[in-house]
Structures are given as C-alpha cells and as structure tokens.
Design a protein around this motif. Structure first.
Motif, PDB file in Angstrom:
ATOM      1  N   VAL A   1     -53.303 -19.184  -6.499  1.00 32.06           N
ATOM      2  CA  VAL A   1     -53.855 -18.058  -7.250  1.00 32.06           C
ATOM      3  C   VAL A   1     -54.261 -16.966  -6.267  1.00 32.06           C
ATOM      4  N   ALA A   2     -53.614 -15.825  -6.345  1.00 36.61           N
ATOM      5  CA  ALA A   2     -53.873 -14.727  -5.411  1.00 36.61           C
ATOM      6  C   ALA A   2     -55.289 -14.164  -5.575  1.00 36.61           C
ATOM      7  N   LYS A   3     -55.766 -14.013  -6.789  1.00 32.26           N
ATOM      8  CA  LYS A   3     -57.062 -13.374  -7.056  1.00 32.26           C
ATOM      9  C   LYS A   3     -58.232 -14.154  -6.460  1.00 32.26           C
ATOM     10  N   THR A   4     -58.180 -15.491  -6.521  1.00 33.29           N
ATOM     11  CA  THR A   4     -59.305 -16.303  -6.056  1.00 33.29           C
ATOM     12  C   THR A   4     -59.038 -16.998  -4.725  1.00 33.29           C
ATOM     13  N   GLY A   5     -57.793 -17.046  -4.305  1.00 34.62           N
ATOM     14  CA  GLY A   5     -57.436 -17.777  -3.096  1.00 34.62           C
ATOM     15  C   GLY A   5     -57.374 -19.275  -3.325  1.00 34.62           C
ATOM     16  N   SER A   6     -57.378 -19.685  -4.580  1.00 30.03           N
ATOM     17  CA  SER A   6     -57.318 -21.109  -4.917  1.00 30.03           C
ATOM     18  C   SER A   6     -55.894 -21.622  -4.824  1.00 30.03           C
ATOM     19  N   ILE A   7     -55.778 -22.924  -4.619  1.00 30.51           N
ATOM     20  CA  ILE A   7     -54.466 -23.563  -4.569  1.00 30.51           C
ATOM     21  C   ILE A   7     -54.563 -24.862  -5.347  1.00 30.51           C
ATOM     22  N   GLY A   8     -53.521 -25.153  -6.129  1.00 27.87           N
ATOM     23  CA  GLY A   8     -53.533 -26.321  -6.997  1.00 27.87           C
ATOM     24  C   GLY A   8     -52.493 -27.356  -6.606  1.00 27.87           C
ATOM     25  N   VAL A   9     -52.887 -28.606  -6.703  1.00 23.43           N
ATOM     26  CA  VAL A   9     -52.006 -29.738  -6.417  1.00 23.43           C
ATOM     27  C   VAL A   9     -52.068 -30.659  -7.628  1.00 23.43           C
TER      28      VAL A   9
ATOM     29  N   ILE B   1     -46.807 -18.517  -6.323  1.00 20.71           N
ATOM     30  CA  ILE B   1     -48.087 -17.818  -6.249  1.00 20.71           C
ATOM     31  C   ILE B   1     -48.200 -16.899  -7.454  1.00 20.71           C
ATOM     32  N   VAL B   2     -49.278 -17.086  -8.218  1.00 18.22           N
ATOM     33  CA  VAL B   2     -49.516 -16.246  -9.397  1.00 18.22           C
ATOM     34  C   VAL B   2     -50.735 -15.369  -9.137  1.00 18.22           C
ATOM     35  N   ARG B   3     -50.902 -14.363  -9.959  1.00 21.01           N
ATOM     36  CA  ARG B   3     -51.985 -13.412  -9.738  1.00 21.01           C
ATOM     37  C   ARG B   3     -53.340 -13.936 -10.201  1.00 21.01           C
ATOM     38  N   TYR B   4     -53.399 -14.536 -11.398  1.00 23.61           N
ATOM     39  CA  TYR B   4     -54.682 -14.889 -12.013  1.00 23.61           C
ATOM     40  C   TYR B   4     -54.804 -16.380 -12.298  1.00 23.61           C
TER      41      TYR B   4
ATOM     42  N   ARG C   1     -52.126 -22.316 -17.101  1.00 18.40           N
ATOM     43  CA  ARG C   1     -51.035 -22.450 -18.070  1.00 18.40           C
ATOM     44  C   ARG C   1     -49.882 -23.242 -17.457  1.00 18.40           C
ATOM     45  N   ILE C   2     -49.538 -22.919 -16.211  1.00 16.74           N
ATOM     46  CA  ILE C   2     -48.467 -23.632 -15.513  1.00 16.74           C
ATOM     47  C   ILE C   2     -48.871 -25.083 -15.271  1.00 16.74           C
ATOM     48  N   ALA C   3     -50.107 -25.313 -14.867  1.00 20.62           N
ATOM     49  CA  ALA C   3     -50.598 -26.672 -14.613  1.00 20.62           C
ATOM     50  C   ALA C   3     -50.523 -27.516 -15.871  1.00 20.62           C
ATOM     51  N   GLY C   4     -50.804 -26.922 -17.010  1.00 20.83           N
ATOM     52  CA  GLY C   4     -50.745 -27.646 -18.279  1.00 20.83           C
ATOM     53  C   GLY C   4     -49.339 -28.050 -18.665  1.00 20.83           C
TER      54      GLY C   4
END
Length: 101
Positions: A14-22, A47-50, A56-59
C-alpha cells in the motif's frame, strides 16, 4: 542469510501507508514474527494506492489469513524506554522488483 533472517514474497503493498501484506499461502508465515530481520519482495504491479484496494485484493486471494505489516513493532512499556522489535522483527527490508513481462 542466517536463522535470524527470513525472506518471502509479499502479496500486496500500500503506497499511502507504506504497509505490505503477506497471505497465508506463503510457506512458514510464522517466521514473519520469529526472525530478527524480515526481507519482503514484491513486484511493482502489486503496489496499490490505498488500503481499501489492498483489502479487496486480499479478500479475493482465498487465503485463510492475511498479515498486514507497516514496520517493526515498538513499545515503551518497559521502563518507558522504546523497544523496537517487541512483537516481531527488529528490521524490515522491502525489495521492489520491476515486472518486465
């Protein structure tokens, strides 16, 4: 890398927060929290913006769990002194790969 480091691929960033999901499809996700230095690789098209786009992608991954990481944990509960890596890695390195497909 030694036993205190772990490398894996990330599902989304996530570009806005700098978060990364696994997601839980990655082998040995428990090592995300047991290593001292976590290396995460991601391709630039993931990499998405928000945050709501990432969720949504994770779901839609079909994964049983989704780990969202925004950096090393920290706490000041112990003698009011900042402790980094209190509940996970002390260092986080994110590598972004260009997708030349």
């Amino acid at each position: 890398m030694d036993d205190t480091a772990f490398y894996t691929r990330a599902t989304i960033a996530v570009a806005k927060t700098g978060s990364i999901g696994v997601d839980s499809h990655v082998a040995a996700t428990h090592k995300l929290y047991l290593c001292d230095h976590l290396y995460l690789g991601i391709t630039e098209h993931n990499i998405v913006r928000y945050l709501h786009d990432a969720l949504r992608i994770a779901g839609n991954t079909g994964a049983r769990a989704f780990h969202l990481i925004t950096g090393p944990s920290r706490t000041a509960d112990v003698e009011q002194t900042i402790q980094i890596g209190a509940h996970g890695p002390k260092q986080l390195t994110i590598m972004i790969y260009r997708d030349d497909s």
